[in-house]
Design an enzyme around this catalytic site. Structure first.
Site: not given
Length: 215
Positions: A10-12
């Site tokens: 996941f990107d944040l």
């Protein structure tokens, strides 16, 4: 449903946690200091996604480090008053975690600031692996951060998915050979993200669960 995936990256910012207003505000604060009157809100939207070094380097290569310091000082000072998680995020991440999926964060933030957001939202309990900007030589869309996360997780690209709100995330996943998912709440717009052809588009984070066969 994709039963071949056992790893989700996941990107944040803009994906799990809503830092959009914090980032926009931090850019406007910094740019007003160095370029008074030149930048408006709509002007900074294209800066969402690339690293600070890339953004500020394109504006004034002689003051990059100084501008980054100004940005980060404001960003950290105002972090907790701006940042929240997106709807359905904790529910989804907990379900994936409890179902045995291997999870990691792959972000263009530096590690200590990224951890502030994870701790503030309580998501840190689900992520043992995070690849941040200070862990790599080449940021997304280069595949290096994804390869690094997969190596630490003991996963292969073909069994992984990269989820993000920016075309840098989608392209990084494609460059690394993973499946990709874009999120419709991207500040740049669902249509913009769709032009980069992610394998999946999530209207809500919980949409990820049936795709991965989690009930």
């Amino acid at each position: 449903m994709n039963n071949n995936i056992d790893t989700v990256l996941f990107d944040l910012d803009g994906t799990l946690i809503d830092t959009n207003e914090l980032i926009v505000s931090s850019y406007l604060h910094t740019l007003e200091h160095y370029f008074p009157g030149r930048f408006q809100r709509e002007d900074v939207l294209p800066f969402m996604g690339p690293s600070l070094h890339e953004v500020f380097g394109n504006l004034d290569s002689t003051k990059v480090d100084e501008m980054i310091r100004t940005y980060r000082k404001y960003n950290i000072s105002n972090h907790d008053s701006f940042v929240t998680e997106f709807e359905g995020v904790t529910e989804t991440i907990k379900a994936l975690h409890d179902s045995g999926f291997k999870l990691a964060i792959v972000t263009t933030k530096i590690a200590d600031v990224a951890m502030m957001g994870l701790r503030l939202t309580g998501l840190d309990r689900y992520f043992n692996i995070m690849i941040a900007l200070d862990d790599v030589k080449n940021a997304k869309p280069d595949p290096e951060p994804i390869y690094k996360a997969l190596d630490l997780l003991g996963s292969q690209p073909e069994s992984a998915m990269m989820v993000g709100d920016n075309h840098h995330d989608v392209l990084a996943g494609k460059n690394a050979g993973t499946k990709t998912a874009g999120v419709a709440w991207s500040l740049k717009g669902k249509e913009h993200l769709a032009t980069f052809e992610p394998d999946y588009m999530l209207d809500e984070m919980t949409d990820l669960l049936p795709i991965l066969g989690v009930k």
